[in-house]
Design a protein around this motif. Structure first.
Motif, mmCIF file in Angstrom:
data_model
loop_
_atom_site.group_PDB
_atom_site.id
_atom_site.type_symbol
_atom_site.label_atom_id
_atom_site.label_comp_id
_atom_site.label_asym_id
_atom_site.label_seq_id
_atom_site.Cartn_x
_atom_site.Cartn_y
_atom_site.Cartn_z
ATOM 1 N N ILE A 64 0.858 -1.169 0.000
ATOM 2 C CA ILE A 64 0.000 0.000 0.000
ATOM 3 C C ILE A 64 0.899 1.225 0.000
ATOM 4 O O ILE A 64 1.771 1.372 0.855
ATOM 5 N N SER A 65 0.703 2.088 -0.943
ATOM 6 C CA SER A 65 1.559 3.258 -1.088
ATOM 7 C C SER A 65 1.648 4.065 0.196
ATOM 8 O O SER A 65 0.640 4.500 0.738
ATOM 9 N N GLY A 66 2.856 4.229 0.683
ATOM 10 C CA GLY A 66 3.098 5.087 1.827
ATOM 11 C C GLY A 66 2.912 4.454 3.192
ATOM 12 O O GLY A 66 3.261 5.051 4.200
ATOM 13 N N ALA A 67 2.348 3.252 3.277
ATOM 14 C CA ALA A 67 2.109 2.629 4.577
ATOM 15 C C ALA A 67 3.439 2.331 5.277
ATOM 16 O O ALA A 67 4.421 1.963 4.642
ATOM 17 N N VAL A 68 3.448 2.524 6.596
ATOM 18 C CA VAL A 68 4.637 2.282 7.406
ATOM 19 C C VAL A 68 4.296 1.223 8.448
ATOM 20 O O VAL A 68 3.328 1.361 9.196
ATOM 21 N N SER A 69 5.072 0.160 8.468
ATOM 22 C CA SER A 69 4.883 -0.929 9.420
ATOM 23 C C SER A 69 6.097 -0.940 10.350
ATOM 24 O O SER A 69 7.234 -0.854 9.887
ATOM 25 N N CYS A 70 5.844 -1.030 11.663
ATOM 26 C CA CYS A 70 6.965 -0.996 12.602
ATOM 27 C C CYS A 70 6.675 -1.838 13.838
ATOM 28 O O CYS A 70 5.529 -2.188 14.114
ATOM 29 N N TYR A 71 7.759 -2.152 14.554
ATOM 30 C CA TYR A 71 7.685 -2.865 15.824
ATOM 31 C C TYR A 71 8.238 -1.971 16.915
ATOM 32 O O TYR A 71 9.250 -1.305 16.733
ATOM 33 N N PHE A 72 7.549 -1.978 18.045
ATOM 34 C CA PHE A 72 8.004 -1.270 19.230
ATOM 35 C C PHE A 72 8.366 -2.295 20.285
ATOM 36 O O PHE A 72 7.687 -3.300 20.440
ATOM 37 N N GLU A 73 9.436 -2.035 21.007
ATOM 38 C CA GLU A 73 9.793 -2.802 22.194
ATOM 39 C C GLU A 73 9.664 -1.845 23.366
ATOM 40 O O GLU A 73 10.304 -0.785 23.370
ATOM 41 N N LEU A 74 8.809 -2.177 24.328
ATOM 42 C CA LEU A 74 8.593 -1.317 25.484
ATOM 43 C C LEU A 74 8.877 -2.086 26.757
ATOM 44 O O LEU A 74 8.434 -3.218 26.910
ATOM 45 N N GLU A 75 9.625 -1.452 27.648
ATOM 46 C CA GLU A 75 9.792 -1.991 28.992
ATOM 47 C C GLU A 75 8.928 -1.117 29.892
ATOM 48 O O GLU A 75 9.056 0.108 29.901
ATOM 49 N N VAL A 76 8.018 -1.760 30.637
ATOM 50 C CA VAL A 76 7.000 -1.037 31.395
ATOM 51 C C VAL A 76 7.113 -1.379 32.878
ATOM 52 O O VAL A 76 7.301 -2.539 33.244
ATOM 53 N N GLU A 77 6.973 -0.351 33.715
ATOM 54 C CA GLU A 77 6.953 -0.576 35.156
ATOM 55 C C GLU A 77 5.755 -1.466 35.493
ATOM 56 O O GLU A 77 4.667 -1.278 34.949
ATOM 57 N N PRO A 78 5.925 -2.457 36.382
ATOM 58 C CA PRO A 78 4.847 -3.403 36.698
ATOM 59 C C PRO A 78 3.527 -2.738 37.086
ATOM 60 O O PRO A 78 2.463 -3.195 36.672
ATOM 61 N N ALA A 79 3.572 -1.653 37.831
ATOM 62 C CA ALA A 79 2.339 -1.006 38.288
ATOM 63 C C ALA A 79 1.548 -0.393 37.130
ATOM 64 O O ALA A 79 0.342 -0.176 37.254
ATOM 65 N N GLN A 80 2.204 -0.122 36.006
ATOM 66 C CA GLN A 80 1.543 0.521 34.863
ATOM 67 C C GLN A 80 1.271 -0.438 33.710
ATOM 68 O O GLN A 80 0.709 -0.048 32.694
ATOM 69 N N PHE A 81 1.651 -1.706 33.887
ATOM 70 C CA PHE A 81 1.577 -2.670 32.791
ATOM 71 C C PHE A 81 0.164 -2.774 32.218
ATOM 72 O O PHE A 81 -0.035 -2.663 31.006
ATOM 73 N N SER A 82 -0.836 -2.961 33.059
ATOM 74 C CA SER A 82 -2.225 -3.119 32.581
ATOM 75 C C SER A 82 -2.716 -1.869 31.872
ATOM 76 O O SER A 82 -3.398 -1.959 30.841
#
Length: 152
Positions: A64-82
């Motif tokens: 698809i013209s112009g579409a951008v696909s990416c992966y994020f890796e996030l490390e999250v504090e346990p209290a904020q995970f949900s």
């Protein structure tokens, strides 16, 4: 790969459907040596058992013209995970979320219509997530190998 509870015919049916989920029951039956009715009953049983979850169309964003696909890796504090998971789950830009091993890590796939939409997603969603200890973003340049479903 061996899956207990699947006989050779069920395994073959699943393989055929992974390759082409639009195959007719008649064509499936011809491939495995069963009647259309017998194949329909087996496929329905696989669906009811949850072995087959859904049938879908997979769109390749790189086509698809112009579409951008990416992966994020996030490390999250346990209290904020949900809270982080809930926010990501609610975003239409996010296509997949995986919890991976390590320190409360999330692997997130997103597809944006273009560079501007990706930047907006970063500003509006990603950068506002609470408790993110680290973040990396990798833009997918090309697909080299991409297997859908489970290899049996």
């Amino acid at each position: 790969m061996f899956l207990s509870g699947l006989d050779d015919i069920d395994r073959r049916l699943v393989e055929l459907l992974i390759h082409n989920a639009r195959m007719s029951y008649s064509d499936l039956g011809q491939a495995v040596g069963l009647s259309r009715v017998a194949v329909k009953a087996r496929v329905r049983a696989l669906e009811e058992r949850g072995v087959i979850e859904e049938y879908t169309t997979i769109v390749n964003p790189q086509k698809i013209s112009g579409a951008v696909s990416c992966y994020f890796e996030l490390e999250v504090e346990p209290a904020q995970f949900s809270a982080v998971v809930d926010t990501l789950r609610a975003s239409d830009t996010v296509t997949q979320i995986y919890q991976v091993s390590g320190r409360n890590k999330l692997h997130v796939h997103a597809v944006a219509a273009g560079q501007g939409e990706l930047e907006d997603f970063l500003d509006r969603v990603i950068h506002r997530l609470p408790g993110v200890a680290s973040l990396s973003c990798n833009i997918i340049l090309s697909r080299i190998k991409d297997i859908k479903g489970l290899r049996l």
